[in-house]
Design an enzyme around this catalytic site. Structure first.
Site, PDB file in Angstrom:
ATOM      1  N   GLY A   1     -14.109 -19.818  -9.948  1.00  0.00           N
ATOM      2  CA  GLY A   1     -14.446 -20.733  -8.864  1.00  0.00           C
ATOM      3  C   GLY A   1     -14.774 -22.136  -9.349  1.00  0.00           C
ATOM      4  O   GLY A   1     -15.817 -22.690  -8.993  1.00  0.00           O
TER       5      GLY A   1
ATOM      6  N   MET B   1      -8.469 -15.008  -3.805  1.00  0.00           N
ATOM      7  CA  MET B   1      -7.123 -14.460  -3.962  1.00  0.00           C
ATOM      8  C   MET B   1      -6.755 -13.425  -2.900  1.00  0.00           C
ATOM      9  O   MET B   1      -6.201 -12.366  -3.217  1.00  0.00           O
ATOM     10  CB  MET B   1      -6.968 -13.856  -5.365  1.00  0.00           C
ATOM     11  CG  MET B   1      -7.094 -14.880  -6.487  1.00  0.00           C
ATOM     12  SD  MET B   1      -5.887 -16.223  -6.360  1.00  0.00           S
ATOM     13  CE  MET B   1      -4.425 -15.373  -6.978  1.00  0.00           C
ATOM     14  N   ARG B   2      -7.083 -13.728  -1.651  1.00  0.00           N
ATOM     15  CA  ARG B   2      -6.708 -12.837  -0.570  1.00  0.00           C
ATOM     16  C   ARG B   2      -6.076 -13.647   0.558  1.00  0.00           C
ATOM     17  O   ARG B   2      -6.435 -14.811   0.764  1.00  0.00           O
ATOM     18  CB  ARG B   2      -7.945 -12.114  -0.017  1.00  0.00           C
ATOM     19  CG  ARG B   2      -8.453 -10.987  -0.887  1.00  0.00           C
ATOM     20  CD  ARG B   2      -9.674 -10.342  -0.237  1.00  0.00           C
ATOM     21  NE  ARG B   2      -9.395  -9.813   1.086  1.00  0.00           N
ATOM     22  CZ  ARG B   2      -8.867  -8.603   1.320  1.00  0.00           C
ATOM     23  NH1 ARG B   2      -8.585  -7.801   0.309  1.00  0.00           N
ATOM     24  NH2 ARG B   2      -8.626  -8.199   2.545  1.00  0.00           N
TER      25      ARG B   2
ATOM     26  N   ASN C   1      -8.617 -25.223   2.166  1.00  0.00           N
ATOM     27  CA  ASN C   1      -8.169 -24.661   0.898  1.00  0.00           C
ATOM     28  C   ASN C   1      -7.559 -25.778   0.064  1.00  0.00           C
ATOM     29  O   ASN C   1      -7.248 -26.846   0.580  1.00  0.00           O
ATOM     30  CB  ASN C   1      -7.112 -23.572   1.164  1.00  0.00           C
ATOM     31  CG  ASN C   1      -6.760 -22.776  -0.082  1.00  0.00           C
ATOM     32  OD1 ASN C   1      -7.553 -22.698  -1.032  1.00  0.00           O
ATOM     33  ND2 ASN C   1      -5.579 -22.188  -0.099  1.00  0.00           N
TER      34      ASN C   1
ATOM     35  N   HIS D   1      -4.408 -26.452  -2.794  1.00  0.00           N
ATOM     36  CA  HIS D   1      -3.191 -25.856  -3.352  1.00  0.00           C
ATOM     37  C   HIS D   1      -2.649 -26.765  -4.451  1.00  0.00           C
ATOM     38  O   HIS D   1      -2.550 -27.967  -4.258  1.00  0.00           O
ATOM     39  CB  HIS D   1      -2.161 -25.666  -2.233  1.00  0.00           C
ATOM     40  CG  HIS D   1      -0.913 -25.018  -2.711  1.00  0.00           C
ATOM     41  ND1 HIS D   1      -0.785 -23.655  -2.838  1.00  0.00           N
ATOM     42  CD2 HIS D   1       0.254 -25.537  -3.151  1.00  0.00           C
ATOM     43  CE1 HIS D   1       0.409 -23.374  -3.318  1.00  0.00           C
ATOM     44  NE2 HIS D   1       1.062 -24.497  -3.509  1.00  0.00           N
TER      45      HIS D   1
ATOM     46  N   SER E   1      -3.021 -30.510  -2.951  1.00  0.00           N
ATOM     47  CA  SER E   1      -3.184 -30.784  -1.528  1.00  0.00           C
ATOM     48  C   SER E   1      -4.385 -30.015  -0.992  1.00  0.00           C
ATOM     49  O   SER E   1      -4.445 -28.793  -1.127  1.00  0.00           O
ATOM     50  CB  SER E   1      -1.950 -30.313  -0.745  1.00  0.00           C
ATOM     51  OG  SER E   1      -0.746 -30.816  -1.303  1.00  0.00           O
TER      52      SER E   1
ATOM     53  N   ASP F   1       0.072 -21.670   3.195  1.00  0.00           N
ATOM     54  CA  ASP F   1      -0.022 -23.071   2.736  1.00  0.00           C
ATOM     55  C   ASP F   1       0.644 -24.047   3.703  1.00  0.00           C
ATOM     56  O   ASP F   1       1.328 -24.992   3.288  1.00  0.00           O
ATOM     57  CB  ASP F   1       0.610 -23.230   1.337  1.00  0.00           C
ATOM     58  CG  ASP F   1       0.026 -22.257   0.330  1.00  0.00           C
ATOM     59  OD1 ASP F   1      -1.186 -22.004   0.406  1.00  0.00           O
ATOM     60  OD2 ASP F   1       0.768 -21.739  -0.519  1.00  0.00           O
TER      61      ASP F   1
END
Lengths: 205, 205
Positions: free
Chosen positions: A12, A95-96, A112, A114, A141, A150
């Site tokens: 994290g 990771m879900r 989030n 990316h 992003s 995404d």
């Protein structure tokens, strides 16, 4: 003041940069809770050290649907007042895949990051994808999470150059440096209500 | 010294920037011929004024296949020694799809510029696509032309920021400015044999 929930699966590092920025740069948001889907995520210790409460909803062996799993997450978020009205949820290497039930409930409230300039190189291994494509630039992003992969409205993008010597490792490192800069920036904009969403565009004031 | 052929359909502003750069920046390439698929393309006059020979292969009403049309183009290129061994072909707003016969014959010898950071926003109206997507950055890409749509190996990419006030017009203008900078740069690299192609990657030395 809004309440922030951060979801992690591993170290994290983006969580850490956000939590440190909240203190250092006086982002007006309360870091309410860090939730991991793995009990041994290294980020849990880091969060605790930074004085943030932690919870685990173990996903391995979870008996139930994706929506049921997310319901557990939402119930913890609610407990810490990270609600659709007073909360912000940040995914930091979580990771879900998030269920549509969760994204609908927290519409334009989950963000989030990316590691590419979306819409280029979505999904996994974006840095590898960029190198294999032969792109000369890539980046990262910060975006709202919708039910697609995404695809949600973009808040900030940062660019890095790719040179002939770059490997997946060096490119990831360069991009990560930018991630740690723009993710807290996006949280700050959100906390100060400076992001308006119109369709799939964001307008930053 | 290599021979350069430029294909246009309209004003050919990238043609102009390349031709002017050849003189000004001493790019070691001979601007051999400008070919238009339209007899009234404004770029023809500009090319003539800059002392470059011009030819037209009218595409409107052309009786024959795409491959047959391209054969005409290739025969003119050959006449001016823009050959697969000693030539470079630049597309500058040439509004036709090139046949696989042509791209194969001039493999890694035809280059184009596209107003986006490929692979994002390929095809037509890239600036509009970027605005509608809500991208915060876009740019342009100089790339080799292969048989796909905007898919060939990338040589140079340049980035522009998109802000909330940008329209298709303002974004196009910003991107065009970068196009006029990087397209001559790519021609210069090619002329000086500084581009190696390996698979779909280019290595610039």
């Amino acid at each position: 003041m809004l309440n922030l929930g951060i979801l992690i699966s591993g170290r994290g590092s983006n969580m850490e940069s956000i939590l440190k920025s909240i203190k250092k740069k006086k982002i007006p948001i309360n870091p309410a809770i860090v939730i991991s889907n793995k009990h041994n995520a290294k980020g849990l210790k880091i969060a605790k050290k930074l004085g943030v409460k932690i919870e685990v909803v173990e996903s391995k062996g979870f008996k139930g649907t994706r929506a049921e799993y997310d319901k557990e997450i939402v119930s913890i978020l609610t407990k810490y007042r990270v609600t659709p009205k007073k909360g912000l949820v940040c995914l930091a290497g979580f990771m879900r895949i998030i269920s549509p039930e969760f994204t609908k409930k927290y519409k334009n409230r989950i963000i989030n990051i990316h590691p590419s300039l979306l819409p280029a190189f979505p999904g996994l291994d974006s840095q590898k994808q960029a190198l294999e494509y032969g792109a000369k630039v890539s980046g990262c992003s910060v975006h709202f999470v919708d039910s697609g992969m995404d695809t949600g409205p973009i808040i900030i993008q940062a660019v890095v150059k790719i040179n002939g010597k770059d490997t997946e490792e060096t490119l990831s490192k360069k991009i990560l440096k930018e991630e740690h800069r723009i993710y807290p920036e996006a949280v700050n904009l959100f906390a100060r209500k400076k992001i308006k969403v119109s369709g799939r565009k964001t307008i930053i004031s």
